[in-house]
Design an enzyme around this catalytic site. Structure first.
Site, PDB file in Angstrom:
ATOM      1  N   LYS A  13      55.193  28.171  25.210  1.00  0.00           N
ATOM      2  CA  LYS A  13      54.678  26.654  25.203  1.00  0.00           C
ATOM      3  C   LYS A  13      55.869  25.905  25.803  1.00  0.00           C
ATOM      4  O   LYS A  13      55.800  24.897  26.786  1.00  0.00           O
ATOM      5  CB  LYS A  13      54.509  26.198  23.931  1.00  0.00           C
ATOM      6  CG  LYS A  13      53.055  26.359  23.529  1.00  0.00           C
ATOM      7  CD  LYS A  13      52.749  25.668  22.166  1.00  0.00           C
ATOM      8  CE  LYS A  13      53.644  26.308  21.139  1.00  0.00           C
ATOM      9  NZ  LYS A  13      53.433  25.708  19.899  1.00  0.00           N
ATOM     10  N   ARG A  88      49.061  19.302  13.936  1.00  0.00           N
ATOM     11  CA  ARG A  88      48.631  20.575  13.529  1.00  0.00           C
ATOM     12  C   ARG A  88      47.740  20.658  12.668  1.00  0.00           C
ATOM     13  O   ARG A  88      47.357  21.782  12.020  1.00  0.00           O
ATOM     14  CB  ARG A  88      50.299  20.964  12.634  1.00  0.00           C
ATOM     15  CG  ARG A  88      51.469  21.269  13.605  1.00  0.00           C
ATOM     16  CD  ARG A  88      52.015  22.734  13.271  1.00  0.00           C
ATOM     17  NE  ARG A  88      52.703  23.251  14.166  1.00  0.00           N
ATOM     18  CZ  ARG A  88      54.118  23.240  14.245  1.00  0.00           C
ATOM     19  NH1 ARG A  88      54.627  22.671  13.050  1.00  0.00           N
ATOM     20  NH2 ARG A  88      54.732  23.560  15.409  1.00  0.00           N
ATOM     21  N   ARG A 122      63.241  40.749  21.683  1.00  0.00           N
ATOM     22  CA  ARG A 122      64.437  39.670  22.037  1.00  0.00           C
ATOM     23  C   ARG A 122      65.667  40.311  21.162  1.00  0.00           C
ATOM     24  O   ARG A 122      65.849  40.929  20.064  1.00  0.00           O
ATOM     25  CB  ARG A 122      64.154  38.491  21.255  1.00  0.00           C
ATOM     26  CG  ARG A 122      64.531  37.347  22.012  1.00  0.00           C
ATOM     27  CD  ARG A 122      63.871  36.166  21.844  1.00  0.00           C
ATOM     28  NE  ARG A 122      63.540  35.763  20.557  1.00  0.00           N
ATOM     29  CZ  ARG A 122      62.797  34.467  20.256  1.00  0.00           C
ATOM     30  NH1 ARG A 122      62.602  33.442  21.250  1.00  0.00           N
ATOM     31  NH2 ARG A 122      62.409  34.081  19.085  1.00  0.00           N
ATOM     32  N   ARG A 155      66.994  39.128  15.449  1.00  0.00           N
ATOM     33  CA  ARG A 155      66.867  38.372  14.548  1.00  0.00           C
ATOM     34  C   ARG A 155      65.901  38.528  13.531  1.00  0.00           C
ATOM     35  O   ARG A 155      64.728  39.138  13.770  1.00  0.00           O
ATOM     36  CB  ARG A 155      66.410  36.905  14.848  1.00  0.00           C
ATOM     37  CG  ARG A 155      67.674  35.984  15.473  1.00  0.00           C
ATOM     38  CD  ARG A 155      67.187  34.483  15.411  1.00  0.00           C
ATOM     39  NE  ARG A 155      65.736  34.440  15.939  1.00  0.00           N
ATOM     40  CZ  ARG A 155      65.061  33.208  16.016  1.00  0.00           C
ATOM     41  NH1 ARG A 155      65.793  32.147  16.141  1.00  0.00           N
ATOM     42  NH2 ARG A 155      63.627  33.362  16.016  1.00  0.00           N
ATOM     43  N   ARG A 166      54.055  35.048  10.949  1.00  0.00           N
ATOM     44  CA  ARG A 166      54.106  33.888  11.663  1.00  0.00           C
ATOM     45  C   ARG A 166      52.781  33.574  12.438  1.00  0.00           C
ATOM     46  O   ARG A 166      52.340  32.555  11.992  1.00  0.00           O
ATOM     47  CB  ARG A 166      55.358  33.717  12.591  1.00  0.00           C
ATOM     48  CG  ARG A 166      56.528  33.461  11.775  1.00  0.00           C
ATOM     49  CD  ARG A 166      57.848  33.615  12.764  1.00  0.00           C
ATOM     50  NE  ARG A 166      57.989  32.980  13.912  1.00  0.00           N
ATOM     51  CZ  ARG A 166      58.721  33.424  14.879  1.00  0.00           C
ATOM     52  NH1 ARG A 166      59.312  34.772  14.817  1.00  0.00           N
ATOM     53  NH2 ARG A 166      58.752  32.639  16.024  1.00  0.00           N
TER      54      ARG A 166
END
Ligand SMILES: [Zn+2]
Length: 211
Positions: A13, A88, A122, A155, A166
């Site tokens: 996004k 949201r 990542r 992370r 999530r």
């Protein structure tokens, strides 16, 4: 053009919004940025938001709506905007229709498998914070930062189980909103699985077809 951008974490996004903002000459308004700016500038809303976040609570709709309302009243937002992170909830979406009706809701769609691949790949340098990706932006030497030689790590947020949590939370929260906009004929699905360039050119085709 007044555009709302929906999409799960890892859908791209941010990159999409930046490019759309540049190409269309519209401000990219992210509620995350608005919260941070309000807190930094110590506005009345900022102080309230700071207290709420410090307690680990969700910012209530009326505060978020107040912040967005203020931002959309600014001169640079009069010709349109790209909203990211808002709405949201359906009450937020209803409020937005009253403030300034949305013309297009881009729903950036990416399969969970690809999001997992993007986010679990990542790696971050423990020393300087530089971000790598084992597939799309690998370091020269495995596990070592090109810039400072620091150790690269994943992370906790990017661990597979955390990402699945999530994603599930995102879908649960956003599905009613997607249905709400679809019913109003505002929803435009956009595949987010290609390169940022191919995603953006698909978006430009959609704009052309709308005339
Ligand atoms: Zn480093």
């Amino acid at each position: 053009m007044r555009i709302v951008l929906l999409g799960p974490p890892g859908a791209g996004k941010g990159t999409f919004a930046e490019q759309a903002s540049k190409t269309l000459g519209l401000p990219h308004i992210s509620t995350g940025d608005l919260f941070r700016a309000a807190i930094k500038n110590e506005t009345d809303l900022g102080k309230k938001v700071k207290d709420i976040l410090a307690q680990g609570l969700l910012v209530p709709d009326d505060l978020t709506i107040g912040l967005v309302r203020q931002r959309l009243a600014e001169p640079d937002a009069q010709a349109g905007w790209i909203l990211d992170g808002f709405p949201r909830t359906i009450p937020q979406a209803e409020a937005l229709q009253e403030i300034s009706p949305v013309e297009m809701v881009i729903n950036l769609e990416v399969d969970d498998a690809l999001i997992l691949q993007r986010l679990t790949g990542r790696r971050i340098c423990r020393n300087c914070g530089r971000i790598y990706h084992i597939v799309s932006m690998p370091p020269k030497k495995d596990g070592v930062c090109d810039v400072c030689g620091g150790e690269l790590y994943t992370r906790p947020d990017d661990q597979e189980s955390a990402i699945k949590t999530r994603l599930a939370a995102y879908r649960e929260q956003t599905e009613p909103l997607v249905a709400w906009y679809d019913e109003k004929k505002l929803l435009v699905p956009l595949r987010g699985s290609g390169t940022p360039e191919s995603v953006y050119s698909a978006f430009e085709k959609i704009l052309q077809n709308r005339g």
